[in-house]
Design a protein around this motif. Structure first.
Motif, PDB file in Angstrom:
ATOM      1  N   TRP A 325       0.379  -1.367  -0.093  1.00 55.74           N
ATOM      2  CA  TRP A 325       0.169   0.031  -0.292  1.00 55.74           C
ATOM      3  C   TRP A 325       0.954   1.741   0.267  1.00 55.74           C
ATOM      4  O   TRP A 325       1.982   1.616   1.070  1.00 55.74           O
ATOM      5  N   TYR A 326       0.564   1.395  -1.114  1.00 57.50           N
ATOM      6  CA  TYR A 326       1.561   3.494  -1.132  1.00 57.50           C
ATOM      7  C   TYR A 326       0.646   4.214  -1.275  1.00 57.50           C
ATOM      8  O   TYR A 326      -0.653   4.586  -1.640  1.00 57.50           O
ATOM      9  N   ASP A 327       1.814   5.739  -1.284  1.00 54.51           N
ATOM     10  CA  ASP A 327       0.677   6.677  -1.364  1.00 54.51           C
ATOM     11  C   ASP A 327       1.786   7.373  -1.959  1.00 54.51           C
ATOM     12  O   ASP A 327       2.642   8.051  -2.076  1.00 54.51           O
ATOM     13  N   PHE A 328       0.450   8.368  -3.083  1.00 60.59           N
ATOM     14  CA  PHE A 328       1.348   9.079  -4.206  1.00 60.59           C
ATOM     15  C   PHE A 328       1.115  10.316  -4.252  1.00 60.59           C
ATOM     16  O   PHE A 328       0.145  10.534  -4.072  1.00 60.59           O
ATOM     17  N   PRO A 329       2.257  10.977  -4.274  1.00 62.09           N
ATOM     18  CA  PRO A 329       2.213  12.853  -4.071  1.00 62.09           C
ATOM     19  C   PRO A 329       1.563  13.218  -5.646  1.00 62.09           C
ATOM     20  O   PRO A 329       1.227  12.509  -6.557  1.00 62.09           O
ATOM     21  N   ILE A 330       0.195  13.929  -5.006  1.00 56.48           N
ATOM     22  CA  ILE A 330      -0.201  14.962  -5.909  1.00 56.48           C
ATOM     23  C   ILE A 330       0.525  15.816  -6.389  1.00 56.48           C
ATOM     24  O   ILE A 330      -0.006  17.428  -5.557  1.00 56.48           O
ATOM     25  N   HIS A 331       0.970  16.319  -7.898  1.00 58.26           N
ATOM     26  CA  HIS A 331       2.322  16.858  -7.650  1.00 58.26           C
ATOM     27  C   HIS A 331       2.149  18.371  -7.700  1.00 58.26           C
ATOM     28  O   HIS A 331       2.925  18.844  -7.076  1.00 58.26           O
ATOM     29  N   ASP A 332       0.552  18.591  -8.094  1.00 55.18           N
ATOM     30  CA  ASP A 332       0.470  19.797  -8.575  1.00 55.18           C
ATOM     31  C   ASP A 332       0.563  20.514  -6.747  1.00 55.18           C
ATOM     32  O   ASP A 332       0.674  21.397  -6.566  1.00 55.18           O
ATOM     33  N   GLU A 333      -0.620  20.072  -6.737  1.00 56.90           N
ATOM     34  CA  GLU A 333      -1.120  20.399  -5.062  1.00 56.90           C
ATOM     35  C   GLU A 333       0.443  20.342  -4.058  1.00 56.90           C
ATOM     36  O   GLU A 333      -0.507  21.387  -3.236  1.00 56.90           O
TER      37      GLU A 333
END
Length: 359
Positions: A325-333
């Motif tokens: 289970w991974y969390d991926f950054p929301i780049h623009d935010e």
């Protein structure tokens, strides 16, 4: 009541514990040093003092992390390709300071990680909570940000763990925090009990049991005063009894921020003076920091004398299950939030300066 031995979400309290300790130092008789106290001097944002030895330490007898973390030598060489120095055109905002704040358990897990900033000129403080499962651009098998400290600790002790965490945090925010504060898991309960508890409006009945971790949470809904063990249960709670339902990581972070505001209110009341002896012991026993005594005095004076406005945020991510289970950054935010809050420079950090992962 709550009992637990591992994976405690403690990190955000370390920042406050440090601030309380600074107040304690001042209130305890160091006020006479005021004329000697100057704002801290921060170095270049891409300068880490010392590198951990890339060869694992055979004398390291610490308990392994929950996930076994095998260090990768290349991860100890992470660095920014950008010259974030005054000579490179990166001027610092005046009296603006950044902090890495972590809490860890006996297994070296850092399940709660925060980057904080204090803008003394504008009397603003910012805290961004980074999810423990955020994927980072590293070579080791477990590519979660909460494995960074354990990997570095195996290579170079406590300072090696801090340095590795700072390097990997840099890939997410574009710069290295100026200072760090880390805290032992015992301090959370000790601090809450020392200040006489905190007032929390618990949004629903929190009921959970995990015999494998010797963990039991049973907190009724509604306004109440929570003391050490129950307060820890409030900020840690994720699953209902039998795991029939769960709240999100972000909801848990919101509970932590709610607790943070409540604890801040307690620390600003006159009765906290009676907690000074125990707070001194907590700071001495369970807090590790690179802040010098004069730095602590200066920050303490700012928080005691100033009217600081505190802002709390969650690092923007999308949660996706791959092999783990991974969390991926929301780049623009992510880049917008960094530049609006914790960026210590007079110019914006750009997306190409980060090493954000994608699903």
């Amino acid at each position: 009541m709550l009992r637990t031995r591992r994976s405690r979400n403690l990190f955000f309290t370390s920042f406050l514990i440090t601030l309380v300790s600074l107040f304690v130092i001042i209130a305890g008789g160091f006020v006479a040093w005021r004329s000697m106290v100057q704002p801290p001097v921060v170095g270049d944002a891409d300068d880490i003092p010392g590198r951990p030895n890339p060869t694992p330490n055979p004398d390291d007898d610490t308990v392994p992390a929950f996930f076994y973390v095998e260090p990768h030598p290349e991860d100890a060489l992470l660095e920014s390709p950008f010259n974030l120095t005054a000579e490179g055109g990166w001027e610092r905002k005046p009296n603006f300071f950044t902090f890495l704040v972590i809490g860890y358990d006996d297994g070296l897990n850092t399940d709660t990680i925060m980057v904080a900033a204090f803008d003394a000129a504008e009397q603003q403080a910012y805290i961004i909570s980074i999810p423990r499962d955020t994927q980072v651009d590293v070579q080791r098998g477990i590519r979660k940000i909460n494995a960074a400290y354990a990997a570095g600790r195996r290579n170079g002790g406590h300072e090696g763990g801090i340095d590795q965490m700072k390097r990997e945090i840099q890939t997410l925010i574009g710069f290295l925090p100026d200072f760090y504060v880390s805290i032992d898991e015992r301090a959370f309960v000790r601090v809450v009990d020392a200040v006489g508890g905190v007032n929390i409006d618990v949004p629903f009945h929190m009921h959970y049991r995990d015999p494998f971790q010797d963990l039991y949470i049973n907190i009724p809904a509604g306004p109440q005063r929570l003391f050490g063990e129950d307060a820890l249960g409030f900020v840690r709670f994720r699953y209902h009894y039998g795991r029939r339902s769960a709240i999100s990581v972000h909801q848990r972070q919101e509970h932590q921020h709610q607790f943070l505001q409540a604890l801040m209110q307690e620390l600003l009341t006159p009765r906290v003076i009676t907690s000074i002896p125990e707070l001194i012991r907590v700071y001495r026993d369970d807090v590790s920091t690179c802040l010098s005594l004069t730095d602590q005095l200066w920050f303490g004076e700012q928080f005691v004398r100033g009217d600081i406005e505190l802002h709390t945020y969650n690092f923007p991510v999308n949660s996706i299950r791959t092999t783990l289970w991974y969390d991926f950054p929301i780049h623009d935010e992510v880049i917008e939030l960094i530049n609006r809050t914790i960026n210590p420079f007079t110019r914006d950090i750009t997306l190409d300066m980060l090493r954000l992962m994608s699903p």
